[in-house]
Design an enzyme around this catalytic site. Structure first.
Site, PDB file in Angstrom:
ATOM      1  N   HIS A  44       5.399   6.345  11.165  1.00 64.18           N
ATOM      2  CA  HIS A  44       4.848   5.979   9.967  1.00 64.18           C
ATOM      3  C   HIS A  44       3.801   7.263   9.864  1.00 64.18           C
ATOM      4  O   HIS A  44       2.793   7.254   9.770  1.00 64.18           O
ATOM      5  CB  HIS A  44       4.080   4.818   9.977  1.00 64.18           C
ATOM      6  CG  HIS A  44       3.804   4.254   8.432  1.00 64.18           C
ATOM      7  ND1 HIS A  44       3.974   5.069   7.506  1.00 64.18           N
ATOM      8  CD2 HIS A  44       3.598   2.985   7.928  1.00 64.18           C
ATOM      9  CE1 HIS A  44       3.494   4.371   6.253  1.00 64.18           C
ATOM     10  NE2 HIS A  44       3.169   3.129   6.530  1.00 64.18           N
ATOM     11  N   ARG A  64       0.936  -1.138   0.018  1.00 61.26           N
ATOM     12  CA  ARG A  64       0.219  -0.106  -0.062  1.00 61.26           C
ATOM     13  C   ARG A  64       0.779   1.284  -0.004  1.00 61.26           C
ATOM     14  O   ARG A  64       0.616   2.083  -0.656  1.00 61.26           O
ATOM     15  CB  ARG A  64      -0.791   0.044   1.197  1.00 61.26           C
ATOM     16  CG  ARG A  64      -2.366  -0.603   0.901  1.00 61.26           C
ATOM     17  CD  ARG A  64      -2.629  -1.176   2.266  1.00 61.26           C
ATOM     18  NE  ARG A  64      -1.760  -2.158   2.798  1.00 61.26           N
ATOM     19  CZ  ARG A  64      -1.756  -3.482   2.491  1.00 61.26           C
ATOM     20  NH1 ARG A  64      -2.753  -3.832   1.860  1.00 61.26           N
ATOM     21  NH2 ARG A  64      -0.884  -4.257   2.897  1.00 61.26           N
ATOM     22  N   THR A  65       1.877   1.366   0.858  1.00 58.14           N
ATOM     23  CA  THR A  65       2.299   2.587   0.957  1.00 58.14           C
ATOM     24  C   THR A  65       3.196   2.920  -0.280  1.00 58.14           C
ATOM     25  O   THR A  65       2.971   4.103  -0.721  1.00 58.14           O
ATOM     26  CB  THR A  65       3.326   2.609   2.394  1.00 58.14           C
ATOM     27  OG1 THR A  65       2.625   2.384   3.621  1.00 58.14           O
ATOM     28  CG2 THR A  65       4.090   3.994   2.500  1.00 58.14           C
ATOM     29  N   ARG A 109      11.398   4.194   3.125  1.00 53.50           N
ATOM     30  CA  ARG A 109      11.209   3.293   3.960  1.00 53.50           C
ATOM     31  C   ARG A 109      12.262   2.212   4.277  1.00 53.50           C
ATOM     32  O   ARG A 109      13.017   1.751   3.501  1.00 53.50           O
ATOM     33  CB  ARG A 109      10.049   2.024   3.678  1.00 53.50           C
ATOM     34  CG  ARG A 109       9.626   0.728   4.552  1.00 53.50           C
ATOM     35  CD  ARG A 109       8.733   0.195   4.093  1.00 53.50           C
ATOM     36  NE  ARG A 109       7.194   0.960   4.790  1.00 53.50           N
ATOM     37  CZ  ARG A 109       6.164   0.329   4.539  1.00 53.50           C
ATOM     38  NH1 ARG A 109       5.919  -0.895   4.249  1.00 53.50           N
ATOM     39  NH2 ARG A 109       4.930   1.176   5.063  1.00 53.50           N
ATOM     40  N   LYS A 113      25.442  -3.582  -1.979  1.00 54.60           N
ATOM     41  CA  LYS A 113      26.868  -3.422  -2.182  1.00 54.60           C
ATOM     42  C   LYS A 113      27.413  -2.574  -1.136  1.00 54.60           C
ATOM     43  O   LYS A 113      28.617  -2.391  -0.915  1.00 54.60           O
ATOM     44  CB  LYS A 113      27.245  -2.614  -3.597  1.00 54.60           C
ATOM     45  CG  LYS A 113      26.630  -3.219  -4.497  1.00 54.60           C
ATOM     46  CD  LYS A 113      27.294  -2.362  -5.713  1.00 54.60           C
ATOM     47  CE  LYS A 113      26.389  -2.609  -7.108  1.00 54.60           C
ATOM     48  NZ  LYS A 113      26.869  -1.812  -8.222  1.00 54.60           N
TER      49      LYS A 113
HETATM   50  C1  NCD Z   1       1.982  -0.830   8.142  1.00 51.24           C
HETATM   51  C2  NCD Z   1       3.598  -0.755   8.224  1.00 51.24           C
HETATM   52  O1  NCD Z   1       4.217  -1.029   7.264  1.00 51.24           O
HETATM   53  O2  NCD Z   1       4.032  -0.377   9.220  1.00 51.24           O
HETATM   54  N1  NCD Z   1       1.619  -1.010   6.953  1.00 51.24           N
HETATM   55  C3  NCD Z   1       1.359   0.042   5.978  1.00 51.24           C
HETATM   56  O3  NCD Z   1       2.241   0.712   5.769  1.00 51.24           O
HETATM   57  N2  NCD Z   1       0.008   0.180   5.963  1.00 51.24           N
HETATM   58  C4  NCD Z   1       1.595  -1.920   9.108  1.00 51.24           C
HETATM   59  C5  NCD Z   1       2.101  -3.172   8.905  1.00 51.24           C
HETATM   60  O4  NCD Z   1       2.920  -3.351   8.428  1.00 51.24           O
HETATM   61  O5  NCD Z   1       1.580  -4.197   9.855  1.00 51.24           O
END
Ligand code: NCD
Length: 304
Positions: free
Chosen positions: A129, A51-52, A101, A80
């Site tokens: 997040h 999703r993100t 991320r 690397k």
């Molecule tokens: C979450 C995350 O990556 O922290 N997912 C997301 O971004 N929607 C929640 C999760 O991974 O449980």
């Protein structure tokens, strides 16, 4: 230049402005289809995501911009041995804004220190997040009509769940919000979150049983046990099915409660719940795209 590392990097007024803009985009998405023409978003994902990453990419594409990036550490020069600091310096030459991320807490902040372009934290380890939180705030505001006077239950892995930490920090700033923190003892919120609640005198309780408290909630925020952050698999296996929201438990809840989940769900919401009108986690996904459109426009300083 502004970065978004955690929700507190934005004032409540700035958050409201992003949510308002997202609302206007939802009303008339076509009017925004060219707003980022010629701009590029880099997605630097050192950890799995559906999703993100895809919502960031869809958001930029729907604004008329382009996207580039990588979706795993293995396919970038991190394999690397390149540092985040060097990678972001390089990416600053190719893109106008970056979403990152990373499995290490603080990685997005390090990137921001070395970046020539705005950096958005798309999740740093078990820490924060903030764009999931913008998604959650837009969902709550749209579906409940307000961000104040709410009793919010957060259930599951409150220790490692970064979406939980960011949502609590953001919601703390609204009037008459109370938190009900539902988790096994081992997975309670970290001390820095509990200390912030105590310091600001925000009402909260910590409990182990969902059935005991579900009747008082306006919002139930379910989360997955974060397997990848556990030190040993046995603990994970013991704790992973601590909570399963099913129709029987939902019968105890208010008629107008909403159930949110950042997703992915593993086992913590039975599929039978999906058809209940209170299940809002797939609507939440769509809000996530619109709020990221609004955020990208805001951080790039694009005029409406
Ligand atoms: C979450 C995350 O990556 O922290 N997912 C997301 O971004 N929607 C929640 C999760 O991974 O449980």
């Amino acid at each position: 230049m502004r970065h978004l590392i955690e929700p507190m990097d934005m004032t409540p007024a700035e958050i409201d402005a992003v949510l308002d803009l997202a609302g206007r985009i939802i009303q008339n998405p076509r009017a925004y289809a060219q707003k980022c023409t010629g701009k590029k978003l880099a997605t630097l994902f050192y950890e799995p995501s559906t999703r993100t990453r895809l919502s960031f990419e869809a958001a930029m594409l729907e604004l008329g911009g382009s996207v580039l990036g990588f979706s795993s550490a293995d396919s970038s020069s991190a394999a690397k041995g390149e540092s985040v600091a060097d990678t972001i310096r390089v990416v600053s030459c190719y893109a106008d804004i970056a979403a990152i991320r990373h499995p290490k807490e603080g990685a997005a902040m390090v990137a921001a220190l070395y970046s020539g372009i705005p950096v958005i934290n798309a999740g740093d380890g078990g820490h924060q997040h903030p764009t999931q939180t913008l998604t959650d705030l837009l969902s709550i505001r749209s579906l409940k009509g307000r961000l104040n006077q709410l009793t919010i239950g957060l259930c599951g892995d409150l220790m490692f769940g970064r979406t939980v930490h960011s949502l609590i920090k953001a919601m703390m700033r609204y009037e008459q919000v109370r938190f009900v923190l539902i988790s096994p003892r081992e997975l309670r919120v970290p001390d820095y979150i509990r200390d912030a609640l105590l310091l600001h005198k925000i009402p909260f309780q910590e409990v182990e049983r969902l059935e005991e408290v579900i009747h008082k909630l306006d919002v139930l925020y379910m989360t997955r046990v974060q397997r990848e952050r556990f030190f040993n698999e046995e603990d994970y296996i013991r704790l992973r099915d601590s909570y399963i929201l099913d129709i029987d438990k939902l019968r105890l809840a208010k008629e107008d409660m909403i159930v949110l989940h950042p997703l992915p769900r593993v086992n913590e919401i039975a599929p039978e719940v999906d058809n209940d009108p209170r299940a809002c986690y797939f609507k939440q996904v769509l809000y996530g795209k619109y709020v990221r459109m609004a955020l990208i426009m805001t951080m790039l300083g694009v005029e409406e």
